[in-house]
Write a protein that holds these residues in place. Structure first.
Motif, mmCIF file in Angstrom:
data_model
loop_
_atom_site.group_PDB
_atom_site.id
_atom_site.type_symbol
_atom_site.label_atom_id
_atom_site.label_comp_id
_atom_site.label_asym_id
_atom_site.label_seq_id
_atom_site.Cartn_x
_atom_site.Cartn_y
_atom_site.Cartn_z
ATOM 1 N N VAL A 258 0.832 -1.128 0.212
ATOM 2 C CA VAL A 258 -0.027 -0.041 -0.051
ATOM 3 C C VAL A 258 0.927 1.241 0.036
ATOM 4 O O VAL A 258 0.832 2.098 -0.836
ATOM 5 N N ASP A 259 1.616 1.445 0.930
ATOM 6 C CA ASP A 259 2.362 2.884 1.595
ATOM 7 C C ASP A 259 3.245 2.930 0.002
ATOM 8 O O ASP A 259 3.428 4.118 -0.562
ATOM 9 N N ASN A 260 4.163 1.997 -0.232
ATOM 10 C CA ASN A 260 5.190 2.462 -1.209
ATOM 11 C C ASN A 260 4.314 2.562 -2.435
ATOM 12 O O ASN A 260 4.816 3.575 -3.289
ATOM 13 N N PRO A 261 3.730 1.754 -3.301
ATOM 14 C CA PRO A 261 3.068 2.004 -4.501
ATOM 15 C C PRO A 261 2.159 3.212 -4.416
ATOM 16 O O PRO A 261 2.387 3.806 -5.457
ATOM 17 N N MET A 262 1.608 3.403 -3.427
ATOM 18 C CA MET A 262 0.798 4.806 -3.231
ATOM 19 C C MET A 262 1.641 5.862 -3.637
ATOM 20 O O MET A 262 1.253 6.847 -4.112
ATOM 21 N N ARG A 263 2.821 6.027 -2.774
ATOM 22 C CA ARG A 263 3.662 6.984 -2.839
ATOM 23 C C ARG A 263 4.342 7.482 -4.178
ATOM 24 O O ARG A 263 4.643 8.547 -4.616
ATOM 25 N N LEU A 264 4.606 6.240 -4.803
ATOM 26 C CA LEU A 264 5.061 6.362 -6.129
ATOM 27 C C LEU A 264 4.177 6.547 -7.206
ATOM 28 O O LEU A 264 4.383 7.425 -8.380
ATOM 29 N N TYR A 265 2.928 6.132 -7.242
ATOM 30 C CA TYR A 265 2.118 6.313 -8.246
ATOM 31 C C TYR A 265 0.844 6.921 -8.045
ATOM 32 O O TYR A 265 0.227 7.709 -8.982
ATOM 33 N N TRP A 266 0.435 7.219 -6.793
ATOM 34 C CA TRP A 266 -0.562 7.933 -6.266
ATOM 35 C C TRP A 266 -0.564 9.024 -5.087
ATOM 36 O O TRP A 266 -0.938 9.159 -4.497
ATOM 37 N N PRO A 267 0.606 9.936 -5.454
ATOM 38 C CA PRO A 267 1.309 10.717 -4.321
ATOM 39 C C PRO A 267 0.299 11.651 -3.957
ATOM 40 O O PRO A 267 0.197 11.837 -2.566
ATOM 41 N N GLU A 268 -0.652 12.043 -4.775
ATOM 42 C CA GLU A 268 -1.631 13.161 -4.577
ATOM 43 C C GLU A 268 -2.732 12.361 -3.614
ATOM 44 O O GLU A 268 -3.597 13.225 -2.964
ATOM 45 N N ASP A 269 -2.870 11.264 -3.506
ATOM 46 C CA ASP A 269 -3.713 10.506 -2.647
ATOM 47 C C ASP A 269 -3.248 10.240 -1.148
ATOM 48 O O ASP A 269 -3.871 9.576 -0.363
ATOM 49 N N CYS A 270 -1.775 10.482 -1.165
ATOM 50 C CA CYS A 270 -1.385 9.957 0.431
ATOM 51 C C CYS A 270 -1.558 10.923 1.311
ATOM 52 O O CYS A 270 -1.543 12.079 1.198
#
Ligand SMILES: O=C(O)/C=C(\CC(=O)C(=O)O)C(=O)O
Length: 304
Positions: free
Chosen positions: A292-304
């Motif tokens: 969750v955290d790593n792929p979100m940071r890379l691909y959906w940073p705006e949603d983190c």
């Protein structure tokens, strides 16, 4: 257009089982592909294999069945630098898919902007000789410099024996760099031997380098395979992936690699493949970072 599959091609499993391992809420399948369908999105003339069709609807059904929330669709070499199938999947996903493209130096700024708007966040450089023809490194570096201002990263795919020769090029890349499948280690070699130590050093010395700890079904020689209810599959790969997850918990990603191109001897049951994850990420915290955290940071940073 009609395409003939490469002789001996293994199709993806149409009815995967339900995983025993429950994915954390918001999990991302950070490495998967779409193939065609060829009648709509023709395979590239320069391809080295012709796959079975594996379209976006089938990918999204697998996502929901396994319990993933999102996908990262990586351009496969059978589509060359024609990103239409991948882009179509990203656009059709309702924001649940991001993409990694293949581009040539002839790509225009306008095309890069359109790819970004569709959800592309990276380019893939492939050095696996059975998959692609050679691209000069100055062309790749030029591409990397052009995509850097967009906030994109570079995904690299290579085999362990080639890392020494590619080292200077990789360490000169100006972006985050994501390695596919741990740089394909030979898992019959010792985990603390020179080859895998070099990969660990690559990650240790370069804080911009991440790794996918995916594809045990490609790397394993001993199995057992993720088939027939097996929930302890690909044991020989576990120590390698586990070492990377534990040493670099904030720079690892995992993906199914569906529809599993070029497997020669078996096609994993994707449900059972998910059960590999707790063997390499043994705590809830490591699992959350990986999925969750790593792929979100890379691909959906705006949603983190
Ligand atoms: O799907 C993968 O990650 C691995 C592949 C195929 C591939 O990368 C491609 O065709 O683009 C492989 O080892 O044959």
């Amino acid at each position: 257009m009609q395409f003939q599959k490469t002789p001996g091609w293994l199709d993806w499993q149409a009815r995967p089982s339900k995983p025993g391992f429950r994915l954390p809420v918001g999990a991302v399948d950070a490495h998967c592909h779409v193939f065609g369908p060829g009648a709509e999105f023709p395979y590239a003339p320069e391809r080295k294999y012709t796959p079975c069709d594996a379209g976006k609807g089938q990918l999204f059904a697998l996502r929901d069945h396994l319990g993933f929330a999102r996908n990262v669709v990586v351009q496969a070499t059978c589509h060359g630098a024609d990103n239409r199938a991948m882009v179509d999947a990203c656009k059709a996903s309702g924001g649940k898919a991001r993409g990694v493209a293949t581009v040539r130096r002839s790509v225009t700024d306008r095309e890069l902007q359109d790819l970004h708007a569709a959800g592309v966040r990276g380019v893939r450089f492939n050095f696996v000789k059975r998959l692609v023809d050679f691209t000069p490194k100055d062309e790749l570096l030029e591409i990397a410099k052009r995509i850097a201002p967009l906030g994109w990263h570079v995904v690299i795919y290579f085999e362990a024996v080639d890392l020494p020769e590619l080292w200077d090029f990789f360490t000169a890349l100006p972006t985050t760099v994501v390695v596919d499948h741990m740089g394909r280690p030979d898992v019959t070699k010792p985990i603390d031997g020179p080859e895998f130590e070099l990969f660990v050093k690559f990650m240790r010395d370069n804080a911009n380098v991440w790794s996918k700890v995916s594809c045990p079904e490609r790397l394993s020689l001993t199995g057992p395979k993720a088939l027939n209810g097996e929930r302890n599959a690909y044991r020989d790969v576990v120590p390698f992936a586990r070492r990377i997850v534990e040493a670099f918990p904030d720079r690892v990603l995992w993906g199914t690699d569906w529809p599993h191109p070029n497997l020669k001897d078996h096609m994993p049951d994707d449900g059972l493949l998910i059960d590999f994850i707790p063997h390499i990420a043994s705590t809830a915290e490591l699992q959350r970072k990986l999925l969750v955290d790593n792929p979100m940071r890379l691909y959906w940073p705006e949603d983190c």
